[in-house]
Motif scaffolding. Structure first.
Motif, PDB file in Angstrom:
ATOM      1  N   LEU A 370     -67.769   0.949   1.225  1.00 46.55           N
ATOM      2  CA  LEU A 370     -67.695  -0.380   1.807  1.00 46.55           C
ATOM      3  C   LEU A 370     -67.062  -1.402   0.860  1.00 46.55           C
ATOM      4  CD1 LEU A 370     -71.087  -0.800   3.711  1.00 46.55           C
ATOM      5  CD2 LEU A 370     -68.892   0.081   4.534  1.00 46.55           C
ATOM      6  N   LEU A 382     -70.205  -7.676  -1.885  1.00 50.30           N
ATOM      7  CA  LEU A 382     -70.945  -6.959  -0.852  1.00 50.30           C
ATOM      8  C   LEU A 382     -72.423  -7.307  -0.914  1.00 50.30           C
ATOM      9  CD1 LEU A 382     -71.255  -4.806   1.346  1.00 50.30           C
ATOM     10  CD2 LEU A 382     -71.287  -3.072  -0.468  1.00 50.30           C
ATOM     11  N   ALA A 434     -69.376  -3.191  10.241  1.00 51.29           N
ATOM     12  CA  ALA A 434     -68.355  -3.004   9.212  1.00 51.29           C
ATOM     13  C   ALA A 434     -67.331  -1.969   9.652  1.00 51.29           C
ATOM     14  CB  ALA A 434     -69.010  -2.576   7.896  1.00 51.29           C
ATOM     15  N   GLU A 438     -63.383  -2.415  10.146  1.00 51.99           N
ATOM     16  CA  GLU A 438     -62.450  -1.545   9.436  1.00 51.99           C
ATOM     17  C   GLU A 438     -61.378  -1.025  10.394  1.00 51.99           C
ATOM     18  OE1 GLU A 438     -62.535   2.322   6.448  1.00 51.99           O
ATOM     19  OE2 GLU A 438     -64.254   1.880   7.721  1.00 51.99           O
ATOM     20  N   LEU A 450     -61.667  -1.320   3.883  1.00 50.72           N
ATOM     21  CA  LEU A 450     -62.437  -2.325   4.591  1.00 50.72           C
ATOM     22  C   LEU A 450     -62.328  -3.653   3.857  1.00 50.72           C
ATOM     23  CD1 LEU A 450     -64.530  -3.218   6.679  1.00 50.72           C
ATOM     24  CD2 LEU A 450     -66.301  -2.427   5.112  1.00 50.72           C
ATOM     25  N   LEU A 452     -63.946  -6.832   3.138  1.00 55.25           N
ATOM     26  CA  LEU A 452     -65.224  -7.521   3.276  1.00 55.25           C
ATOM     27  C   LEU A 452     -65.073  -9.038   3.285  1.00 55.25           C
ATOM     28  CD1 LEU A 452     -67.464  -5.336   1.003  1.00 55.25           C
ATOM     29  CD2 LEU A 452     -67.506  -5.520   3.472  1.00 55.25           C
ATOM     30  N   PHE A 456     -67.565 -12.677   8.849  1.00 55.16           N
ATOM     31  CA  PHE A 456     -68.699 -12.008   9.465  1.00 55.16           C
ATOM     32  C   PHE A 456     -69.487 -12.996  10.319  1.00 55.16           C
ATOM     33  CE2 PHE A 456     -67.877  -8.770   6.429  1.00 55.16           C
ATOM     34  CZ  PHE A 456     -68.490  -7.626   6.899  1.00 55.16           C
TER      35      PHE A 456
END
Length: 483
Positions: A370, A382, A434, A438, A450, A452, A456
């Motif tokens: 991730l 993360l 996630a 991706e 991915l 991050l 979100f």
């Protein structure tokens, strides 16, 4: 600000330096939980504490024993006759019945394959106090202990803050499941020598915190050989000895030296009841040394962190009840295994792996895939999402001095079943979201990793996806089925 600066200048350098380690993300996660603690009734969107290695799964057994044995406490009508005798001054060696009971318990959780001398047991204020006591006994300021990574962040405080002792990492990695190798030991030892740091000992945790694994006989034998050849101390933290819930069985350093021709004066064990019995609040720490001089020195220092005689009396009575201990150890192991399996298998269903483990109150979760890049910065990025969006306090591997970004320690035994299921739901939904991002990132941006940094949605929005409702009945356990 001027007042703070002026006040700081009135304090000692030890009191005001950064040696406590509170600036670590390990402790920052606790602060995030303290400011917004999860409650299924009053704060269902709060932070769930998964950074605390506490064993609450078998507390009902302890409580029932206390109810059934009121004489074990001096604060009951049945036990009050002992109040005066226990409340007045006691020798800081500890109550004889307490030291005898601790020695027998240490033998029991090690399969009765070794014996312990009650006269070598020295009390301390929890394992924290025991470690600092040993550091004071074994090393001077500026001298060092080797410590295999990843290791418990509290060691930076316990061994270093007030003693001035240094810690030198022994770098272990996932290529061999973080096992301690001779090559890694020699490299760390040589690096310390090159830096003009005198190495006084090697500190190991067995079972490991944070890995949840145990050291096998071959590794332990090699460690004894290494410290013997270097003429340095071997400090063995065995505070999770009774939390082994699957094979292979735990092997104590006490078994190894029984079968090995080594200098026993170099061997010391740290133990407590905080993890195995779930008594962190009782502050029962133990130093068990095979070195007479260390026992004598530690006993003098123990006056700064004794266990109250009331606690000693209660513990002595409980640990002398063999039928209770047999039931407790067996039941605790079964409950730990069940909780561990529920959590790790639930994560496996959404593609999240973890290091294979069989002990402790935690597991070592692998979120490396991730990360948008294999760096500590990416790991912290993360981690902040997990804390702030997913609302889980899991501890990042970098706070354990792990050499590989992307690993996280997840504590699973400090919560009830309902909270555990909410935590598992949150992790799973985060991972599923996630994955969706991706795929979208690959489709629209032609990127393989991915990202991050994408926007979100808040956890509340994630939780309201049709896939899994946050209000679905816990009893139906939808999280342990494939979605």
């Amino acid at each position: 600000m001027e007042f703070i600066m002026r006040n700081t200048q009135l304090l000692s350098k030890i009191a005001t330096n950064d040696g406590h380690g509170e600036k670590s993300p390990y402790f920052d996660g606790w602060k995030a939980y303290d400011s917004d603690p999860f409650s299924p009734r009053t704060n269902p969107c709060g932070v769930i504490q998964m950074g605390l290695a506490e064993n609450q799964l078998s507390f009902d057994l302890i409580q029932q024993w206390v109810v059934n044995h009121p004489r074990a406490s001096i604060c009951t009508a049945e036990g009050s006759k002992d109040f005066k005798e226990i409340a007045i001054f006691q020798d800081y060696h500890g109550l004889p019945e307490f030291r005898n009971a601790i020695a027998k318990f240490m033998e029991k959780v090690r399969g009765d394959r070794v014996t312990f001398d009650p006269d070598r047991i020295v009390m301390a204020g929890g394992a924290t106090g025991a470690h600092e006591m040993l550091a004071f006994c074994l090393a001077d300021p500026g001298e060092a202990f080797l410590v295999p990574t990843p290791y418990y962040p509290g060691f930076d405080r316990d061994l270093r803050w007030r003693t001035g002792v240094e810690l030198v990492p022994v770098i272990c990695d996932s290529s061999n499941n973080f096992k301690i190798t001779q090559r890694a030991l020699e490299a760390a030892y040589d690096k310390a020598k090159e830096s003009n740091i005198k190495v006084k000992g090697l500190l190991i945790t067995n079972p490991s915190n944070p890995l949840g694994t145990i050291l096998d006989r071959e590794t332990l034998t090699n460690l004894v050989t290494f410290t013997d050849e270097k003429n340095i101390h071997l400090v063995c933290d065995e505070i999770y000895a009774a939390t082994v819930f699957n094979k292979p069985s735990f092997v104590s350093i006490a078994e190894i030296i029984k079968q090995t021709n080594c200098n026993r004066d170099l061997i010391h064990i740290v133990y407590s009841l905080s993890k195995d019995m779930g008594f962190p609040g009782f502050r029962v720490g133990i130093v068990y040394s095979y070195n007479d001089a260390v026992v004598n020195c530690a006993r003098k220092m123990s006056s700064f962190g004794l266990v109250s005689t009331q606690t000693q009396l209660l513990i002595a009575s409980m640990l002398s009840d063999e039928s209770f201990l047999e039931k407790f150890i067996a039941e605790s192991g079964e409950r730990l295994a069940t909780r561990h399996n529920t959590f790790t298998r639930g994560l496996e269903q959404v593609g999240i792996g973890s290091l294979k483990s069989n002990a402790g109150l935690f597991f070592w979760m692998d979120l490396r895939r991730l990360l948008n890049e294999p760096t500590v910065e990416a790991e912290m990025k993360l981690w902040r999402i997990i804390i702030n969006e997913v609302k889980l306090n899991v501890s990042p591997g970098s706070s354990f001095h792990c050499s590989e970004p992307g690993w996280f320690r997840v504590c699973f035994a400090n919560m009830d079943d309902e909270t555990m299921m909410v935590a598992l739901r949150r992790i799973r939904n985060f991972v599923l979201k996630a994955k969706e991002l991706e795929v979208a990132s690959k489709k629209h941006c032609r990127r393989s990793n991915l990202q991050l940094s994408l926007s979100f949605r808040r956890l509340d929005d994630i939780m309201m996806t049709p896939r899994i409702s946050p209000h679905s009945p816990i009893a139906s356990s939808p999280l342990v089925r494939a979605t």
